[in-house]
Motif scaffolding. Sequence first.
Motif, mmCIF file in Angstrom:
data_model
loop_
_atom_site.group_PDB
_atom_site.id
_atom_site.type_symbol
_atom_site.label_atom_id
_atom_site.label_comp_id
_atom_site.label_asym_id
_atom_site.label_seq_id
_atom_site.Cartn_x
_atom_site.Cartn_y
_atom_site.Cartn_z
ATOM 1 N N VAL A 53 0.862 -1.178 0.000
ATOM 2 C CA VAL A 53 0.000 0.000 0.000
ATOM 3 C C VAL A 53 0.903 1.233 0.000
ATOM 4 N N ALA A 54 0.774 2.068 -1.029
ATOM 5 C CA ALA A 54 1.696 3.185 -1.222
ATOM 6 C C ALA A 54 0.930 4.483 -1.424
ATOM 7 N N VAL A 55 0.552 5.115 -0.309
ATOM 8 C CA VAL A 55 -0.184 6.378 -0.396
ATOM 9 C C VAL A 55 0.623 7.432 -1.140
ATOM 10 N N ALA A 56 1.934 7.417 -0.997
ATOM 11 C CA ALA A 56 2.757 8.462 -1.612
ATOM 12 C C ALA A 56 2.845 8.342 -3.130
ATOM 13 N N ASP A 57 2.541 7.170 -3.684
ATOM 14 C CA ASP A 57 2.695 6.952 -5.125
ATOM 15 C C ASP A 57 1.459 7.446 -5.873
ATOM 16 N N PHE A 58 1.655 8.290 -6.859
ATOM 17 C CA PHE A 58 0.516 8.824 -7.608
ATOM 18 C C PHE A 58 -0.126 7.763 -8.479
ATOM 19 N N PHE A 59 0.615 6.665 -8.737
ATOM 20 C CA PHE A 59 0.103 5.632 -9.629
ATOM 21 C C PHE A 59 0.500 4.273 -9.069
ATOM 22 N N SER A 60 -0.322 3.270 -9.277
ATOM 23 C CA SER A 60 -0.007 1.910 -8.843
ATOM 24 C C SER A 60 1.097 1.338 -9.727
ATOM 25 N N GLY A 61 1.815 0.346 -9.189
ATOM 26 C CA GLY A 61 2.931 -0.214 -9.931
ATOM 27 C C GLY A 61 3.043 -1.712 -9.761
ATOM 28 N N VAL A 62 3.749 -2.354 -10.681
ATOM 29 C CA VAL A 62 4.043 -3.783 -10.582
ATOM 30 C C VAL A 62 5.511 -4.016 -10.897
ATOM 31 N N GLY A 80 5.681 11.003 -23.063
ATOM 32 C CA GLY A 80 6.535 11.927 -22.334
ATOM 33 C C GLY A 80 6.464 11.803 -20.825
ATOM 34 N N MET A 81 5.690 10.867 -20.314
ATOM 35 C CA MET A 81 5.532 10.729 -18.862
ATOM 36 C C MET A 81 6.828 10.214 -18.244
ATOM 37 N N MET A 82 7.241 10.855 -17.144
ATOM 38 C CA MET A 82 8.430 10.458 -16.411
ATOM 39 C C MET A 82 8.035 10.069 -14.989
ATOM 40 N N VAL A 83 8.786 9.141 -14.406
ATOM 41 C CA VAL A 83 8.615 8.776 -13.008
ATOM 42 C C VAL A 83 9.778 9.373 -12.234
ATOM 43 N N ARG A 84 9.463 10.180 -11.230
ATOM 44 C CA ARG A 84 10.499 10.799 -10.402
ATOM 45 C C ARG A 84 10.367 10.283 -8.982
ATOM 46 N N THR A 85 11.485 9.914 -8.380
ATOM 47 C CA THR A 85 11.449 9.286 -7.073
ATOM 48 C C THR A 85 12.282 10.075 -6.075
ATOM 49 N N LEU A 86 12.362 9.568 -4.847
ATOM 50 C CA LEU A 86 13.135 10.187 -3.784
ATOM 51 C C LEU A 86 14.542 10.500 -4.273
ATOM 52 N N GLY A 87 14.965 11.740 -4.083
ATOM 53 C CA GLY A 87 16.278 12.156 -4.546
ATOM 54 C C GLY A 87 16.291 12.724 -5.941
ATOM 55 N N GLU A 90 15.031 10.067 -12.182
ATOM 56 C CA GLU A 90 13.929 9.992 -13.144
ATOM 57 C C GLU A 90 14.112 8.809 -14.086
ATOM 58 N N ARG A 91 12.997 8.232 -14.486
ATOM 59 C CA ARG A 91 12.990 7.181 -15.496
ATOM 60 C C ARG A 91 11.787 7.411 -16.408
ATOM 61 N N ASP A 92 11.929 7.021 -17.692
ATOM 62 C CA ASP A 92 10.769 7.024 -18.580
ATOM 63 C C ASP A 92 9.732 6.043 -18.032
ATOM 64 N N ALA A 93 8.494 6.462 -18.027
ATOM 65 C CA ALA A 93 7.430 5.599 -17.513
ATOM 66 C C ALA A 93 7.186 4.442 -18.468
ATOM 67 N N ARG A 94 7.060 3.241 -17.916
ATOM 68 C CA ARG A 94 6.648 2.056 -18.666
ATOM 69 C C ARG A 94 5.375 1.527 -18.024
ATOM 70 N N ALA A 95 4.515 0.927 -18.800
ATOM 71 C CA ALA A 95 3.197 0.555 -18.275
ATOM 72 C C ALA A 95 2.805 -0.846 -18.702
ATOM 73 N N ALA A 96 1.904 -1.444 -17.906
ATOM 74 C CA ALA A 96 1.275 -2.722 -18.231
ATOM 75 C C ALA A 96 -0.154 -2.668 -17.720
ATOM 76 N N THR A 97 -1.020 -3.466 -18.325
ATOM 77 C CA THR A 97 -2.443 -3.443 -17.991
ATOM 78 C C THR A 97 -2.903 -4.822 -17.554
ATOM 79 N N ALA A 98 -3.711 -4.832 -16.490
ATOM 80 C CA ALA A 98 -4.379 -6.058 -16.032
ATOM 81 C C ALA A 98 -5.831 -6.001 -16.457
ATOM 82 N N PHE A 113 -0.888 -0.107 -14.775
ATOM 83 C CA PHE A 113 0.133 0.005 -13.739
ATOM 84 C C PHE A 113 1.431 0.504 -14.377
ATOM 85 N N LEU A 114 2.205 1.251 -13.611
ATOM 86 C CA LEU A 114 3.581 1.514 -14.000
ATOM 87 C C LEU A 114 4.425 0.285 -13.692
ATOM 88 N N VAL A 115 5.525 0.126 -14.407
ATOM 89 C CA VAL A 115 6.349 -1.083 -14.297
ATOM 90 C C VAL A 115 7.748 -0.720 -13.830
#
Length: 604
Positions: A53-62, A80-87, A90-98, A113-115
């Motif tokens: 459970v990740a309240v801080a994450d704007f998007f779910s991930g796998v 153009g979506m980027m994932v930015r984390t602590l510190g 950045e990484r280019d966003a990758r996605a998968a669907t359930a 989900f982001l991957v």
Amino acid sequence: MTGAALAAGMFAAASAAQADCKFQKVAELPVTMEGLAPRVQVKLNGKDATFGVAVADFFSGVREDTIAAYGMHRSSAPYGMMVRTLGGAERDARAATADELTFGQARFRNVQFLVGGRMDGRIAGLIGENLMGPFDVEYDFANGVMRFFKASGCGGKDLAYWATGQHVSKIALDAPGTLMTEVVGTARLNGHPIRVKFASSGASLLNATAASRVGIQKTSAGTTDAGVVHGSYGAGHEAFVAPFDSFKIGDEEIKNTKLRVTDASMNQVDMLLGSDFFLSHRVLISGSQRAVYFTYNGGPVFRLDGDREPPAAVAPVQVATTGGAAAVPPAAAGAATDEPKTAEAFLRRGAGFAARRELQRAIADFTQAITLEPENAAAYRARGMARAATGQPVLAMADLDEALKRQPNDADALVRRGELYLTTRDPQRAKADFEAALKLSPTNVSLPANIGAAYARAGLYEASIQQLDGWLAAHPRDENAGQVLASRCYARALWGKELETALADCDAALKKDRNSNAMQSRAIVLMRLGRLDDSVTQFAAIIKLQPRDAVALYGRGLAELKKGDRSTGDADLAAATAIAPAVANQFRRMGLAPDGQGVAPAKS
């Protein structure tokens, strides 16, 4: 979403003024704490899965390997979506669907989900704000429950239904737009405003820039080294613990507290309020009102030891509130205000106590779970782990044996029993348990590295290196590769053999993840190689990052003594032992002592 009617629990305000307020429970989800990590059971494309459970994450991930394991399919993230984390990594966003995700009574279809990123190898993914944000969500981690609500006609009325007779704090959220993608509000640190983000996994963290605004630096009086913290991507960041006069949020003020501080940037916020805050409070994050309600459960608010073994004693915490008890809607029948009634409920509450380091209360709850369900393997495992943490290895081993009699394929119990076998100097049984756990958990990418670390702690360096070799061969590009390279370097540094290979590992680790942990291993290797000037330089670099790192101070002192610089060396040794009196024993176990006696005999 379907299934809402099955879980509907309606209650309205008692007063006429609140008669139009309806607060409908649409799902209730059991939560089990694994240390400071909340875990929930879901069905992903019809298969059972464990998610965090990740309240801080704007998007779910796998995790990457979850895609194939659960029949997901890759999809395109927004351009153009980027994932930015602590510190700031950045990484280019990758996605998968359930096709389908079900948790509690809630069912979602075509969920994206982001991957990727760092995740515990025992979970398939993380539930983020894209799934939780549309609801009002109650986080009752201390009792092992999350509840999802829909509010209708409640406006600004109080929603903390459980809090009759308790003081309720409420803060407004900074959440523009129609969808709440992060949970950010304002608190006060030593009287100064700071922006805080609610983050339901891991320990709370304060940014060093915010600390400096109230006059606290890593060199300030009373600070201690707190190692290195990592975000989902990128290198580690130095951390320290520092004292503060006051942390105030809503009507609650925590006086004379300590906080973990890191030099990592936090993407325009000053502090992450982690699972330690959630465990010490009952929290309702209301998307409908853009507000957070919370009541204090008792005990320490902030965990300073991460997931390490508990301290011998926990300092009392001073929590003060202003104002009286709030008038709130009465709780619906069956709200979690009563004592647990089932083994599973006792087990979940016990896990909450264990996460808060209230281990005797945890053991009592696990024992009650066993009384109610004598065949509950998970309760035996949990009690065994709690007993091990309280220094009762014989009772812990007995509990783990009982757990494995009932559930032989419990990988967590096998690993913990293997670690206990190592402490009793029974490496063959430990190896058998570890190998069984690895066969049962082929997708747990963390497990070989964790087993390698356990072997190193036991002084079985060749076995440790073998495990780490296998992990690195299988995961050369993993986000944790730098940390594992540093661990392999450290194993050889302690062993005192293959030192040139160890140095190459440390150099490679520092290229991937430059931090004081990897530097420490390198400095010890350099000392063993007789490169004393280089060792002093490396220890000095650590001390610049962590001025109160007792190991670095002691190591530099030893290297200086070996060079013949007695006055400087003695000063460093004295400074180190003033911080950590037992640090000398740590070096003696490595065969490194002020008398200059050589390298410790190698173990295998």
